[in-house]
Design a protein around this motif. Sequence first.
Motif, short mmCIF file in Angstrom:
data_model
loop_
_atom_site.label_atom_id
_atom_site.label_comp_id
_atom_site.label_asym_id
_atom_site.label_seq_id
_atom_site.Cartn_x
_atom_site.Cartn_y
_atom_site.Cartn_z
N GLY A 93 4.99 1.95 1.08
CA GLY A 93 5.90 2.34 0.30
C GLY A 93 6.82 3.68 0.89
N PRO A 134 5.49 -0.59 -9.96
CA PRO A 134 5.66 0.46 -10.83
C PRO A 134 6.26 0.28 -12.28
CG PRO A 134 7.33 0.13 -9.21
CD PRO A 134 6.19 -0.79 -8.94
N GLN A 175 -6.54 5.21 0.38
CA GLN A 175 -6.58 4.00 0.26
C GLN A 175 -7.82 3.16 0.96
OE1 GLN A 175 -2.09 2.86 1.46
NE2 GLN A 175 -2.68 4.45 3.00
N TRP A 179 -3.41 10.94 -0.17
CA TRP A 179 -3.10 9.42 -0.51
C TRP A 179 -3.25 8.53 0.39
CZ3 TRP A 179 0.27 7.35 2.58
CH2 TRP A 179 1.36 8.29 3.10
N TRP A 205 5.94 8.46 -8.27
CA TRP A 205 6.46 7.24 -7.44
C TRP A 205 7.70 6.65 -8.02
CZ3 TRP A 205 7.15 5.20 -3.10
CH2 TRP A 205 7.08 3.76 -2.81
N ARG A 206 7.59 6.58 -9.25
CA ARG A 206 8.79 5.95 -10.20
C ARG A 206 10.05 6.75 -9.89
NH1 ARG A 206 5.53 4.60 -15.86
NH2 ARG A 206 4.98 2.67 -15.48
N ARG A 211 -2.75 0.33 -4.60
CA ARG A 211 -1.77 -0.69 -4.59
C ARG A 211 -1.36 -1.18 -5.38
NH1 ARG A 211 -5.64 -0.92 -0.09
NH2 ARG A 211 -7.36 -1.74 -1.60
N HIS A 219 1.88 0.66 -6.62
CA HIS A 219 3.13 0.71 -5.64
C HIS A 219 3.57 -0.84 -5.71
CE1 HIS A 219 3.27 4.35 -3.00
NE2 HIS A 219 2.34 4.56 -3.51
N ASP A 220 2.75 -1.58 -5.83
CA ASP A 220 3.18 -3.10 -6.19
C ASP A 220 4.03 -3.31 -7.45
OD1 ASP A 220 2.14 -4.31 -3.90
OD2 ASP A 220 0.33 -4.88 -4.79
N ASP A 250 0.92 -1.16 0.02
CA ASP A 250 0.00 0.11 0.05
C ASP A 250 1.06 1.30 0.05
OD1 ASP A 250 0.77 0.80 2.90
OD2 ASP A 250 -0.68 -0.89 3.34
N ALA A 251 0.24 2.56 -0.22
CA ALA A 251 0.97 3.65 -0.18
C ALA A 251 1.93 3.91 1.04
CB ALA A 251 0.19 4.91 -0.72
#
Length: 320
Positions: A6, A221, A205, A201, A260-261, A215, A218-219, A2-3
């Motif tokens: 991460g 990317p 969730q 964010w 995120w990346r 999810r 994040h799982d 989950d965020a």
Amino acid sequence: MDALTGLLEGPRARGAFMIRACFDAPWAVRIEDEAPLSVMLLVRGEARIIPDRGEPLHLHAGDLAIARGPDPYTCADTPGTPPQALILPGEECRYPDGRPLNGVMDLGVRTWGDRPDGATVMLIGTYQMRGEIGGRLLDALPPLLSLTADAWGCPLTPYLMREIVRDEPGQEVVLDRLLDLLVIDALRTWFARPGAEAPAWYRAQADPVVGPVLRLLHDDPAHPWTVAALAAKACVSRAALARRFAELVGEPPMTYLTAWRLALAADRLRDTDATLASIAHQVGYGTAFALSAAFKRVYGVSPQEWRTGAAREGDASVRQ
């Protein structure tokens, strides 16, 4: 993943500054060390954390405070007590008039202050470099936050009290990992507390549509996600997902994924010797050039400049 998971993967202390501070009233210490994150766990007595801007925090035994740098603040018994010491970058300690203070108040292994059995005892842990705490996590935190003992019973306190004054082989690594655990547990509790002003964010969730999409991002990317593919996974239309995601998270799905990346790429550049092409593949960019262009657009420097700067920062921390 989950965020929150991460983000909480971020804390990675490396030779963190940890100390047991012991004081008798009146006492006050001015903190100008510019550290990205400092944790203060009050074991005995009372203390105030007084930022230059904002309201002071009144801590009682068992309470915890987290200060997000680089803004300065003062720790004291009362707001009116003038500082007796000034903490600067590189663990440098001075009197308020500028005279050196390093060593004067040392009380033994990682113990500092007036006397070892002072009326006020505080455990302090400080991350020395910004790279040790993810930028997205720091951005999600207020300048100063606290948890009271009744809202957060810290199971680590007795262990920390014992370990912080030990001088054994490998002790630095033990304390680094304890600090990481302390921060992760405290922030998880803080984000989940009733009435929390959690980041968008985090609140998103719980949404039945946006939560699973977060999810997925994040799982995996590196997956070539599109809004259409994410919408299919969430069993909603492309337009419905785009609208709901933007409403709850505050930005479109692809903008969130890009950030995120790039955050993952920044961490890998700092923490590994992997090639730029390898990192690009890991975080979802087809070529090193594509990652480099996106990275420079957001971070203002090339990936190589970022890696060189992180290495230089680490070397400076070691020398200090």
